[in-house]
Write a protein that holds these residues in place. Structure first.
Motif, mmCIF file in Angstrom:
data_model
loop_
_atom_site.group_PDB
_atom_site.id
_atom_site.type_symbol
_atom_site.label_atom_id
_atom_site.label_comp_id
_atom_site.label_asym_id
_atom_site.label_seq_id
_atom_site.Cartn_x
_atom_site.Cartn_y
_atom_site.Cartn_z
ATOM 1 N N PRO A 1 26.986 67.991 30.356
ATOM 2 C CA PRO A 1 26.140 67.509 31.447
ATOM 3 C C PRO A 1 26.911 67.477 32.762
ATOM 4 C CG PRO A 1 26.931 65.702 30.125
ATOM 5 C CD PRO A 1 27.415 66.941 29.446
ATOM 6 N N LYS A 2 26.205 67.674 33.832
ATOM 7 C CA LYS A 2 26.837 67.523 35.142
ATOM 8 C C LYS A 2 26.774 66.042 35.510
ATOM 9 C CE LYS A 2 26.093 72.054 37.081
ATOM 10 N NZ LYS A 2 25.013 72.711 36.357
ATOM 11 N N ALA A 3 27.838 65.561 36.091
ATOM 12 C CA ALA A 3 27.860 64.133 36.444
ATOM 13 C C ALA A 3 26.874 63.869 37.570
ATOM 14 C CB ALA A 3 29.252 63.731 36.872
ATOM 15 N N LEU B 1 21.783 54.537 41.958
ATOM 16 C CA LEU B 1 20.680 55.418 42.343
ATOM 17 C C LEU B 1 21.124 56.838 42.710
ATOM 18 C CD1 LEU B 1 18.352 52.922 44.237
ATOM 19 C CD2 LEU B 1 18.306 53.638 41.852
ATOM 20 N N ASN B 2 22.418 57.131 42.579
ATOM 21 C CA ASN B 2 22.790 58.545 42.795
ATOM 22 C C ASN B 2 22.911 59.309 41.469
ATOM 23 O OD1 ASN B 2 25.164 57.607 41.823
ATOM 24 N ND2 ASN B 2 26.331 57.849 43.732
ATOM 25 N N PHE B 3 22.396 58.750 40.410
ATOM 26 C CA PHE B 3 22.431 59.420 39.100
ATOM 27 C C PHE B 3 21.648 60.737 39.187
ATOM 28 C CE2 PHE B 3 21.733 60.396 34.730
ATOM 29 C CZ PHE B 3 22.761 59.781 34.037
ATOM 30 N N ALA B 4 22.311 61.860 38.829
ATOM 31 C CA ALA B 4 21.678 63.180 38.996
ATOM 32 C C ALA B 4 20.879 63.582 37.760
ATOM 33 C CB ALA B 4 22.762 64.226 39.247
ATOM 34 N N PRO B 5 19.770 64.312 37.947
ATOM 35 C CA PRO B 5 19.002 64.793 36.792
ATOM 36 C C PRO B 5 19.816 65.813 35.998
ATOM 37 C CG PRO B 5 18.195 65.796 38.812
ATOM 38 C CD PRO B 5 19.216 64.774 39.224
ATOM 39 N N ARG B 6 19.570 65.867 34.687
ATOM 40 C CA ARG B 6 20.353 66.771 33.830
ATOM 41 C C ARG B 6 19.425 67.654 32.995
ATOM 42 N NH1 ARG B 6 24.806 62.411 31.489
ATOM 43 N NH2 ARG B 6 25.773 61.988 33.502
ATOM 44 N N ALA B 7 19.594 68.967 33.118
ATOM 45 C CA ALA B 7 18.800 69.878 32.286
ATOM 46 C C ALA B 7 19.316 69.834 30.848
ATOM 47 C CB ALA B 7 18.884 71.293 32.837
ATOM 48 N N ARG B 8 20.629 69.719 30.693
ATOM 49 C CA ARG B 8 21.243 69.613 29.364
ATOM 50 C C ARG B 8 21.984 68.290 29.283
ATOM 51 N NH1 ARG B 8 21.529 73.985 26.498
ATOM 52 N NH2 ARG B 8 23.255 73.194 25.297
ATOM 53 N N GLY C 1 10.000 62.376 37.853
ATOM 54 C CA GLY C 1 10.039 61.015 37.287
ATOM 55 C C GLY C 1 11.250 60.249 37.788
ATOM 56 N N LEU C 2 12.384 60.933 37.833
ATOM 57 C CA LEU C 2 13.626 60.262 38.223
ATOM 58 C C LEU C 2 13.545 59.755 39.666
ATOM 59 C CD1 LEU C 2 16.461 59.527 37.229
ATOM 60 C CD2 LEU C 2 17.261 61.758 38.027
ATOM 61 N N MET C 3 13.045 60.586 40.577
ATOM 62 C CA MET C 3 12.933 60.159 41.979
ATOM 63 C C MET C 3 11.943 59.001 42.123
ATOM 64 S SD MET C 3 15.141 61.870 43.423
ATOM 65 C CE MET C 3 14.866 61.359 45.111
ATOM 66 N N THR C 4 10.864 59.066 41.356
ATOM 67 C CA THR C 4 9.876 57.979 41.408
ATOM 68 C C THR C 4 10.509 56.668 40.931
ATOM 69 O OG1 THR C 4 8.148 59.595 40.948
ATOM 70 C CG2 THR C 4 7.559 57.277 40.635
ATOM 71 N N GLY C 5 11.227 56.745 39.830
ATOM 72 C CA GLY C 5 11.882 55.544 39.282
ATOM 73 C C GLY C 5 12.917 54.989 40.245
ATOM 74 N N LYS C 6 13.681 55.887 40.865
ATOM 75 C CA LYS C 6 14.701 55.427 41.822
ATOM 76 C C LYS C 6 14.038 54.740 43.017
ATOM 77 C CE LYS C 6 18.291 58.919 40.993
ATOM 78 N NZ LYS C 6 18.977 60.096 41.557
ATOM 79 N N ALA C 7 12.932 55.326 43.483
ATOM 80 C CA ALA C 7 12.244 54.745 44.648
ATOM 81 C C ALA C 7 11.729 53.344 44.307
ATOM 82 C CB ALA C 7 11.091 55.654 45.078
ATOM 83 N N LEU C 8 11.117 53.189 43.124
ATOM 84 C CA LEU C 8 10.594 51.871 42.728
ATOM 85 C C LEU C 8 11.737 50.861 42.604
ATOM 86 C CD1 LEU C 8 7.926 52.902 40.048
ATOM 87 C CD2 LEU C 8 7.498 51.882 42.296
ATOM 88 N N SER C 9 12.834 51.335 42.034
ATOM 89 C CA SER C 9 13.983 50.452 41.851
ATOM 90 C C SER C 9 14.552 50.017 43.203
ATOM 91 C CB SER C 9 15.028 51.191 41.014
ATOM 92 O OG SER C 9 16.253 50.541 41.090
#
Ligand code: KG4
Ligand code: ZN
Length: 358
Positions: free
Chosen positions: A356-358, A328-335, A91-99
């Motif tokens: 969370p990891k930055a 757009l370099n916001f990283a996905p976070r598991a926690r 989802g995150l990559m899709t959103g970044k691409a659209l943005s």
């Protein structure tokens, strides 16, 4: 302002278009129940692949239904965690691409913030600070919502989340998945007083939760019944289990209300969010609790309790309006805890201490 919301943190692929006038123009949710059913639980790799297969089409259908183009949007809001990391990434990559392609403002939303603010999408009168019960498949917390991006956690579970407990109990009773709705349905025909199951932490100070002892007790009870575990006994067990979970949640909420009142003497809202809030027994007990404490209760409609993208779009709108934009370099976070200053629950181990990891 019109924002496209995208949600893929677990096993639901969802897209929605929401306006800042609190209109849900369209909200679509595609469940992956069938893909995971043969494995008896969610398989992260299958979840991620199913999101890849369906997300583009779902977004296209949402846009077509409303009849707008990407260039007409004011922003894209996407769940960036917490959740299954592969699923979140889709989802995150899709959103970044659209943005990037359509030059839209981008909001990376904490899924829990989506649940936390979902009541505000329907309730114009709900103002900060409010007390929030957040009960889903992965989380079980009581928080004070001081504002967007401003949370104080009062209590959390020391073991299972409430939804997870429902899911495990349903599996044990052979009632299917997801467990919450299955237990609720079975409970309708069962006697919730037949089995005296424990109410962990009931009456104890603070407002942490625990469900693992209750789950173990249900397991022992089920095993001891052996061949006497008839369909009607299973319904009685389901009803007894549901009533124990609801009693615990209501007791913990009462303790949290006392804490909230001390911190904010004029605060007057009790709010709930997350899949377990779809449970009608819990909803009616929360109504009594709010009345007893003279608090205004705000519960989202059922479609906004379980995972959906309208709540993500709405959280994005709230954030964008306050100037929170991510690049757009916001990283996905598991926690990704809502209250970063909160201590991990007792017994959380090293994983619980990871931020969370930055
Ligand atoms: O919020 P949600 O859709 O996903 C997460 O963020 O986890 O919550 C899913 C959880 C599942 O554990 C499901 O069993 C539970 O919410 N749930 C319910 C009901 N509907 C969904 N629990 C109790 N009663 C329900 N009616
Ligand atoms: Zn959720």
């Amino acid at each position: 302002m019109i924002v496209l919301g995208i949600e893929t943190s677990c096993d639901e692929t969802a897209a929605a278009l929401v306006t800042d006038r609190r209109e849900i123009l369209k909200s679509l949710v595609l469940s992956q129940l069938e893909e995971h059913a043969p494995y008896g639980g969610i398989v992260p790799e299958i979840a991620a692949r199913a999101h890849i297969d369906h997300l583009d089409g779902l977004i296209a259908r949402t846009m077509e239904h409303v009849g707008i183009q990407f260039k007409d949007l004011d922003g894209v809001a996407v769940t960036a965690g917490p959740g299954l990391i592969g699923a979140v990434m889709v989802g995150l990559m899709t959103g970044k691409a659209l943005s990037a392609v359509h030059e839209l403002d981008f909001s990376a939303v904490n899924h829990l913030e989506g649940h936390a603010l979902s009541a505000r999408l329907c309730d114009h009168d709900l103002t900060f600070p409010y007390l929030l019960l957040l009960v889903s498949g992965g989380h079980c917390q009581l928080l004070i919502v001081n504002g967007v991006a401003n949370y104080k956690r009062l209590g959390t579970t020391v073991d299972d989340a409430a939804g997870e407990a429902f899911d495990k109990a349903a599996k044990l009773l052979n009632l299917g998945y997801p467990g919450g709705p299955a237990i609720e349905k079975a409970s309708e025909m069962g006697d919730g007083k037949r089995f005296a199951l424990p109410r962990p932490l009931l009456g104890r100070a603070g407002c942490n939760f625990s469900f693992s002892g209750l789950k173990t007790s249900l397991l022992h009870k089920t095993q001891s019944l052996g061949d006497n575990l008839t369909a009607s006994t299973r319904m009685d067990l389901a009803a007894s289990f549901q009533s124990a979970v609801v009693d615990v949640i209501v007791d913990r909420c009462q303790h949290a209300i006392n804490m909230y009142r001390k911190i904010h003497p004029t605060g007057n809202f009790l709010v709930a969010g997350g899949g377990v809030v779809a449970n009608s027994a819990l909803r009616s007990k929360l109504e009594c609790l709010a009345r007893k404490n003279e608090l205004q209760l705000s519960l989202p409609p059922l479609s906004l309790c379980t995972d959906n993208a309208a709540m993500i779009a709405w959280a994005g709108i709230e954030r964008l309006k306050l100037g929170f934009k991510e690049n757009l370099n916001f990283a996905p976070r598991a926690r990704w805890p809502l209250d970063l200053s909160a201590e991990p629950p007792p017994g959380a181990g090293p994983v619980g201490k990871l931020g969370p990891k930055a």
